[in-house]
Design a protein around this motif. Sequence first.
Motif, PDB file in Angstrom:
ATOM      1  N   ARG A 123       0.770  -1.183  -0.103  1.00 41.88           N
ATOM      2  CA  ARG A 123      -0.010   0.026  -0.058  1.00 41.88           C
ATOM      3  C   ARG A 123       0.848   1.254  -0.002  1.00 41.88           C
ATOM      4  NH1 ARG A 123      -5.258  -0.794   1.243  1.00 41.88           N
ATOM      5  NH2 ARG A 123      -6.056  -2.927   0.065  1.00 41.88           N
ATOM      6  N   VAL A 124       1.924   1.297   0.709  1.00 38.98           N
ATOM      7  CA  VAL A 124       2.822   2.274   0.705  1.00 38.98           C
ATOM      8  C   VAL A 124       4.297   2.217   0.873  1.00 38.98           C
ATOM      9  CG1 VAL A 124       2.637   2.486   3.147  1.00 38.98           C
ATOM     10  CG2 VAL A 124       3.380   4.653   1.925  1.00 38.98           C
ATOM     11  N   VAL A 125       5.031   2.746  -0.091  1.00 34.63           N
ATOM     12  CA  VAL A 125       6.408   2.815  -0.004  1.00 34.63           C
ATOM     13  C   VAL A 125       7.032   4.165   0.181  1.00 34.63           C
ATOM     14  CG1 VAL A 125       7.161   0.908  -0.986  1.00 34.63           C
ATOM     15  CG2 VAL A 125       7.024   2.760  -2.514  1.00 34.63           C
ATOM     16  N   SER A 126       7.910   4.676   1.095  1.00 33.07           N
ATOM     17  CA  SER A 126       8.188   5.790   1.346  1.00 33.07           C
ATOM     18  C   SER A 126       9.789   6.162   1.821  1.00 33.07           C
ATOM     19  CB  SER A 126       7.266   6.659   2.493  1.00 33.07           C
ATOM     20  OG  SER A 126       7.711   8.042   2.733  1.00 33.07           O
ATOM     21  N   SER A 127      10.431   7.011   1.351  1.00 36.64           N
ATOM     22  CA  SER A 127      12.002   7.451   1.687  1.00 36.64           C
ATOM     23  C   SER A 127      12.110   8.523   2.457  1.00 36.64           C
ATOM     24  CB  SER A 127      12.762   7.400   0.041  1.00 36.64           C
ATOM     25  OG  SER A 127      12.578   6.530  -0.762  1.00 36.64           O
ATOM     26  N   ASN A 128      12.770   8.494   3.268  1.00 37.18           N
ATOM     27  CA  ASN A 128      13.052   9.839   4.244  1.00 37.18           C
ATOM     28  C   ASN A 128      14.129  10.556   3.337  1.00 37.18           C
ATOM     29  OD1 ASN A 128      13.090  11.265   6.201  1.00 37.18           O
ATOM     30  ND2 ASN A 128      13.920   9.835   7.826  1.00 37.18           N
ATOM     31  N   GLN A 129      13.756  11.729   3.350  1.00 36.79           N
ATOM     32  CA  GLN A 129      14.611  12.694   2.802  1.00 36.79           C
ATOM     33  C   GLN A 129      15.563  13.372   3.767  1.00 36.79           C
ATOM     34  OE1 GLN A 129      15.171  13.388  -0.228  1.00 36.79           O
ATOM     35  NE2 GLN A 129      13.454  12.334  -1.267  1.00 36.79           N
ATOM     36  N   THR A 130      16.794  12.830   4.265  1.00 38.25           N
ATOM     37  CA  THR A 130      17.748  13.373   5.236  1.00 38.25           C
ATOM     38  C   THR A 130      18.328  14.354   4.878  1.00 38.25           C
ATOM     39  OG1 THR A 130      19.706  11.996   4.498  1.00 38.25           O
ATOM     40  CG2 THR A 130      18.060  10.821   5.871  1.00 38.25           C
ATOM     41  N   LEU A 178      16.555   5.848   4.990  1.00 34.82           N
ATOM     42  CA  LEU A 178      15.910   4.679   5.145  1.00 34.82           C
ATOM     43  C   LEU A 178      14.458   4.946   4.329  1.00 34.82           C
ATOM     44  CD1 LEU A 178      16.144   4.373   8.976  1.00 34.82           C
ATOM     45  CD2 LEU A 178      17.631   3.415   7.387  1.00 34.82           C
ATOM     46  N   MET A 179      14.019   3.673   4.314  1.00 31.16           N
ATOM     47  CA  MET A 179      12.728   3.766   3.577  1.00 31.16           C
ATOM     48  C   MET A 179      11.923   2.439   4.196  1.00 31.16           C
ATOM     49  SD  MET A 179      12.087   2.300  -0.602  1.00 31.16           S
ATOM     50  CE  MET A 179      12.139   0.657  -0.190  1.00 31.16           C
ATOM     51  N   PHE A 180      10.675   2.765   4.094  1.00 39.46           N
ATOM     52  CA  PHE A 180       9.598   1.802   4.871  1.00 39.46           C
ATOM     53  C   PHE A 180       8.469   1.254   3.602  1.00 39.46           C
ATOM     54  CE2 PHE A 180       7.159   5.564   5.778  1.00 39.46           C
ATOM     55  CZ  PHE A 180       5.744   4.869   5.472  1.00 39.46           C
ATOM     56  N   SER A 181       8.082   0.180   3.671  1.00 41.27           N
ATOM     57  CA  SER A 181       7.073  -0.306   3.069  1.00 41.27           C
ATOM     58  C   SER A 181       5.904  -0.946   3.978  1.00 41.27           C
ATOM     59  CB  SER A 181       7.442  -1.383   1.921  1.00 41.27           C
ATOM     60  OG  SER A 181       7.747  -2.408   2.780  1.00 41.27           O
ATOM     61  N   ALA A 205       2.393  -6.323   7.321  1.00 43.44           N
ATOM     62  CA  ALA A 205       3.865  -5.847   7.680  1.00 43.44           C
ATOM     63  C   ALA A 205       4.541  -4.669   7.590  1.00 43.44           C
ATOM     64  CB  ALA A 205       4.595  -6.931   6.993  1.00 43.44           C
ATOM     65  N   LEU A 206       4.910  -4.100   8.417  1.00 40.73           N
ATOM     66  CA  LEU A 206       5.745  -2.912   8.317  1.00 40.73           C
ATOM     67  C   LEU A 206       7.376  -3.264   8.081  1.00 40.73           C
ATOM     68  CD1 LEU A 206       6.054   0.278   8.255  1.00 40.73           C
ATOM     69  CD2 LEU A 206       5.945   0.231  10.662  1.00 40.73           C
ATOM     70  N   ARG A 207       7.780  -2.955   7.177  1.00 45.25           N
ATOM     71  CA  ARG A 207       9.138  -3.411   6.948  1.00 45.25           C
ATOM     72  C   ARG A 207      10.159  -2.129   6.490  1.00 45.25           C
ATOM     73  NH1 ARG A 207       9.589  -8.784   5.943  1.00 45.25           N
ATOM     74  NH2 ARG A 207       7.372  -9.777   5.610  1.00 45.25           N
ATOM     75  N   LEU A 208      11.203  -2.036   7.235  1.00 47.08           N
ATOM     76  CA  LEU A 208      12.294  -0.812   7.070  1.00 47.08           C
ATOM     77  C   LEU A 208      13.530  -1.189   6.325  1.00 47.08           C
ATOM     78  CD1 LEU A 208      12.494   1.868   8.510  1.00 47.08           C
ATOM     79  CD2 LEU A 208      13.722   1.055  10.292  1.00 47.08           C
ATOM     80  N   TYR A 209      14.138  -0.234   5.546  1.00 46.44           N
ATOM     81  CA  TYR A 209      15.280  -0.697   4.582  1.00 46.44           C
ATOM     82  C   TYR A 209      16.193   0.333   4.620  1.00 46.44           C
ATOM     83  CZ  TYR A 209      11.168  -3.320   2.305  1.00 46.44           C
ATOM     84  OH  TYR A 209      10.256  -4.257   2.284  1.00 46.44           O
ATOM     85  N   ILE A 218      18.271   2.191   2.392  1.00 51.99           N
ATOM     86  CA  ILE A 218      18.390   2.409   0.629  1.00 51.99           C
ATOM     87  C   ILE A 218      19.529   2.288   0.204  1.00 51.99           C
ATOM     88  CG2 ILE A 218      17.644   4.085  -1.019  1.00 51.99           C
ATOM     89  CD1 ILE A 218      15.880   5.533   1.048  1.00 51.99           C
ATOM     90  N   GLU A 219      20.690   2.740   0.888  1.00 52.81           N
ATOM     91  CA  GLU A 219      22.048   2.662   0.245  1.00 52.81           C
ATOM     92  C   GLU A 219      22.424   1.392  -0.033  1.00 52.81           C
ATOM     93  OE1 GLU A 219      24.435   3.965  -1.788  1.00 52.81           O
ATOM     94  OE2 GLU A 219      24.901   5.562  -0.187  1.00 52.81           O
ATOM     95  N   LEU A 220      22.387   0.445   1.068  1.00 57.41           N
ATOM     96  CA  LEU A 220      22.573  -1.066   0.682  1.00 57.41           C
ATOM     97  C   LEU A 220      21.652  -2.011   0.333  1.00 57.41           C
ATOM     98  CD1 LEU A 220      24.136  -1.419   4.188  1.00 57.41           C
ATOM     99  CD2 LEU A 220      25.339  -0.775   2.145  1.00 57.41           C
ATOM    100  N   SER A 221      20.332  -1.173   0.097  1.00 59.03           N
ATOM    101  CA  SER A 221      19.052  -2.035  -0.762  1.00 59.03           C
ATOM    102  C   SER A 221      18.926  -3.361   0.227  1.00 59.03           C
ATOM    103  CB  SER A 221      19.306  -2.402  -2.080  1.00 59.03           C
ATOM    104  OG  SER A 221      19.722  -1.356  -2.772  1.00 59.03           O
TER     105      SER A 221
END
Length: 483
Positions: A72-79, A86-89, A95-99, A101-104
């Motif tokens: 339903r949602v993916v969102s990247s954090n603008q640092t 980081l990004m979450f989906s 399920a809420l998953r945290l990623y 982004i640099e390491l994918s």
Amino acid sequence: MSLPHRFIISVGSYDGVVAGWDSSKNPKLPQNLSPKSRETKNLSPTRDLPPTPSSTPLPLSFAISNHEGSVRVVSSNQTKTGKPGLMFSCGIDGALRLYDIELSVEIGETRLPSDVGTCTCGAWAGEKHILIGTADGKLILYEVSTLQVVHVMGGHTSPVSCITVHPGSKSTPPGSMALTCSENDNTVRLWDLTKGRCGFVTKIKKKGGGGPSIIKFSPNGETYTYTHNHTHITTKSTSTDDILLDIDLGQQLYRVNDVAYITESYICAGLNNGGISIFRVEADAASASEVRAAMVINGSESSRDTKNRIKRVESMAGGSGYLVVSCCSSGVVSVYDFEGAVNSLMDEDNESDGGESSGSDEFGEEDDQYVLLQQVKLGTGSRIVSISGWSSDHAIGENDLDFDVDQSSDAVTPDFAPRRKPPTDKEAEEQQPPSKKRRNAVDASNIMEDAQAVAKARDLIESAKKSAKKKKKKKGAAKKIKK
């Protein structure tokens, strides 16, 4: 016409795939070349040299099938560091998953509480919190470092359609205030996230269509825009609640699926017929009756053509300053430069000031209103339902490159130097291609079919699930034997 020095586009699909494209993974881009190649090509390491879009298609950097059902949602954090954060989906599976982004890679996971329904939308609340909207009309605020629930807030009597978090100002800390809307209960609600409670409720009049379905804060939070009745767009001042833009596109052919702020004064809308339009947000309520709009990308004239409907639009920082990423129902992701369209609406303003034109509520059209910079495709038949972008305009300096031991290789790991100086007028003129060629910036042959990469990721996940089921069966059998 230019792209940011580095950008990452992430998407979530209807079948549970989270995938992304990273411009830094392509060694052909000027900012990723080694010093040896720079010298050969006579490229300056700090000069802004936009890549030629037709020769540098974006490579797929990751494809993970770790959600059961629609993402339903993916969102990247603008640092503020100029580097990917980081990004979450979050998906219909809860399920809420945290990623990273640099390491994918995935770095954390939690589940939504069992009594709040499935995820419907979400957004970052500053850099330290994530806000999720649910089908039961609740909002859940998570702390990123622990993925623990901070607040569970109730108020909407039907599913939360959209969330937008205030970017922060002198009087409002980033991530402390949010607006939500619900299409079914016809309300827009203001939330105090620090106290975990609703501060204000606005009832939206329903005129035969649906209630508010999309809501977005402007880049500095001074205005917000929401869509209602499927074809109606309204922009209001955050401080005074004055209406600054109010337009109804009229036909279901022009149903608005998403909106995004290009700048503080211009918004774009992705339409159900595959078109994209741009609207001018007036500075005061007195001018709101004079709607300035442009249909930048023409969609289909048939309501039956659903393959190219624009599902999501999102602005991208950097580059020319007028970049927008869109995705359509057929799985195509596009990066546009809408500088020409914005300039045309600015010209209307100038003419209006001189008494020659007073604006119009009809769509204007010009041949050179947009540039298609990049276009890629997620597999064959993959339906994209959510999209997020991260970008940085920080230049890469000679001293910021970490080289491999083998200096003959062109592979480098770039780091980011301080923001570059803007190019001189002469340099900008040299970098700008002739306007007549701008419409053909991308060749259709560069649309990448990533079905194999996505299928491979999906197979790996399915294999892991089967292995987990076998382990559970063995544990269950062992327990029965003990009993």
